[in-house]
Design a protein around this motif. Sequence first.
Motif, short mmCIF file in Angstrom:
data_model
loop_
_atom_site.label_atom_id
_atom_site.label_comp_id
_atom_site.label_asym_id
_atom_site.label_seq_id
_atom_site.Cartn_x
_atom_site.Cartn_y
_atom_site.Cartn_z
N GLN A 71 1.99 9.71 12.61
CA GLN A 71 1.02 8.45 13.57
C GLN A 71 0.87 7.52 12.77
OE1 GLN A 71 -0.18 8.77 16.89
NE2 GLN A 71 -0.50 6.57 17.00
N LEU A 72 0.12 7.28 11.52
CA LEU A 72 0.13 6.20 10.33
C LEU A 72 1.24 5.68 10.63
CD1 LEU A 72 -0.80 6.75 6.50
CD2 LEU A 72 0.62 4.82 7.44
N LYS A 73 2.66 5.88 10.49
CA LYS A 73 4.20 5.39 10.42
C LYS A 73 3.98 3.66 12.19
CE LYS A 73 6.74 7.99 6.77
NZ LYS A 73 7.05 8.62 7.44
N VAL A 74 3.69 5.28 12.61
CA VAL A 74 3.34 4.67 14.46
C VAL A 74 2.34 3.34 14.56
CG1 VAL A 74 3.06 4.89 16.93
CG2 VAL A 74 4.51 6.40 15.67
N ASN A 75 1.36 3.57 14.13
CA ASN A 75 0.07 2.37 14.32
C ASN A 75 1.19 1.38 13.15
OD1 ASN A 75 -0.99 3.87 15.22
ND2 ASN A 75 -2.26 5.14 13.46
N ALA A 76 1.31 2.01 11.78
CA ALA A 76 1.85 -0.30 10.89
C ALA A 76 2.82 -0.92 11.66
CB ALA A 76 1.92 1.23 9.72
N CYS A 115 1.02 -0.92 -0.39
CA CYS A 115 0.61 0.01 0.06
C CYS A 115 0.83 0.92 0.14
CB CYS A 115 -0.96 -0.10 1.07
SG CYS A 115 -1.94 -1.64 1.71
N ILE A 116 0.37 2.51 -0.60
CA ILE A 116 0.84 3.56 -0.82
C ILE A 116 -0.19 4.88 0.18
CG2 ILE A 116 1.97 6.24 -1.70
CD1 ILE A 116 3.25 3.51 -3.96
N ALA A 117 0.28 5.38 0.69
CA ALA A 117 -0.84 6.51 1.78
C ALA A 117 0.25 7.72 1.42
CB ALA A 117 -0.73 6.15 3.29
N ILE A 118 -0.74 8.89 0.76
CA ILE A 118 -0.46 9.57 0.70
C ILE A 118 -1.03 10.91 1.72
CG2 ILE A 118 -0.46 11.87 -0.90
CD1 ILE A 118 -0.34 9.97 -2.96
N GLU A 119 -0.63 11.83 2.15
CA GLU A 119 -1.34 12.20 3.66
C GLU A 119 -0.17 13.12 3.40
OE1 GLU A 119 -2.75 14.14 5.74
OE2 GLU A 119 -3.61 12.31 5.41
N GLY A 153 3.32 -4.58 13.00
CA GLY A 153 3.83 -5.51 12.74
C GLY A 153 4.16 -5.19 10.97
N ILE A 154 3.15 -4.51 10.50
CA ILE A 154 3.16 -4.38 9.08
C ILE A 154 3.82 -3.05 8.70
CG2 ILE A 154 1.17 -5.94 8.70
CD1 ILE A 154 -0.79 -3.55 8.89
N LEU A 155 4.79 -2.49 8.59
CA LEU A 155 5.26 -1.27 8.43
C LEU A 155 6.13 -1.19 7.26
CD1 LEU A 155 5.89 1.53 8.59
CD2 LEU A 155 8.48 1.45 10.30
N ASN A 156 7.04 -3.31 6.63
CA ASN A 156 7.33 -3.08 5.77
C ASN A 156 6.46 -2.52 4.21
OD1 ASN A 156 9.80 -2.72 6.70
ND2 ASN A 156 10.05 -5.28 7.27
N ASN A 157 5.17 -3.02 4.69
CA ASN A 157 4.15 -3.04 3.66
C ASN A 157 3.40 -1.83 3.30
OD1 ASN A 157 3.69 -5.84 4.77
ND2 ASN A 157 3.13 -6.81 2.93
N ILE A 158 3.54 -1.24 3.79
CA ILE A 158 3.03 0.15 3.53
C ILE A 158 4.53 0.81 3.25
CG2 ILE A 158 2.83 1.25 6.13
CD1 ILE A 158 0.13 2.72 4.91
N GLN A 159 3.91 2.57 2.16
CA GLN A 159 4.73 3.24 2.25
C GLN A 159 4.34 4.66 2.46
OE1 GLN A 159 6.08 3.78 -1.60
NE2 GLN A 159 7.19 6.10 -1.18
#
Length: 248
Positions: free
Chosen positions: A74-79, A62-66, A83-89
Motif C-alpha cells: 500500500q505504501l508503494k501504491v500511495n507513493a 527515503c527508506i521505509a522498512i515495513e 508521483g514520488i515513488l522514485n524517492n522511496i525504497q
Amino acid sequence: MDKNKFSAIAHQNHSFYNPVNPAKIDKVIELLSLTANDKIIDIGAGKGEILLRIIEKYSSNCIAIEQYGGFAEQLKVNAKNKGILNNIQVIKQDANIAIKTFNQEFNVGICIGSSHALGGYLKTIESLTNKVVKGGYIVLGEIYWRKKPDEEYLEFFGGDEKDVLSHPENIFTAQKYGLIPLWSSVSNEDDWDSYEWLYSKSIEDYCYNNPEDPDCPEMLERIRSWREMYLKWGRDTLGFGLYLFRNM
C-alpha cells in the motif's frame, strides 16, 4: 486469526497507526529543515504517511522498512499515486535484519510507535544512534504511563509495568545515549479518542459487512474487550509522546 489481518482492517481508515494529530506530524517535519540530498529511514513505516509528507515537502530520499506485506504494498501504491515513488525504497523485511545492512549514513531516523520492531525503546535508540550521522535527527513516537496502571489493565495490556516509562523518562533515557531533546508533543484526549474509536469502528464495520468471515467472532471479541479496557483504564493511563532529538 492473523494479527496482521486484524491490524490492517483496524487501521484501514487511519493515516497514522498511532494517536498522533497530523498537525503535530507536520510540525516535526517542518522542524527537520531537510534538503533533497538528505537521507531518511523509517522503522515500521506502515503505509508511509510521514515519509510521503517529507518527500512532498523536501524531495528527500527515503527508506521505509515495513515487514507486513500488505502495508508495504500500500505504501508503494500511495507513493506512485503521488508521483514520488522514485524517492522511496520500500524494504519488506524484519527491521532487526534490515537495519544491519546500513552504515551511519542517514540524516534522519524515524520510529513512531514501532519500537517493538527493534526490540523495544532502548534498543531502538541504540540502533538509530548508530545509523544517523552526528548532528542528524532522530524522531521517536512512544507510549508512556500517565499514571500507575491498574493491575487488571496491566494484565490485559501484557508485559511488565517497567517496559513502559513515563513521558519525562522517555526523554531522559534518550539523553543517556547522547541525544539532545529539541522538541516534544503529547497526544491529548481528542487525539486518543479519534484514534481508538476509528480503530474500533473499522473492525465493527468489517464484521457487519462480512459476516461470512470465520475470523469475525474472534475479531469482535478482541475489539470489544479492547474498547472496554480503553474506556475503563487506558484513556486515563496510557499516553503517547512524539519526540525530536539531535544525535550527538
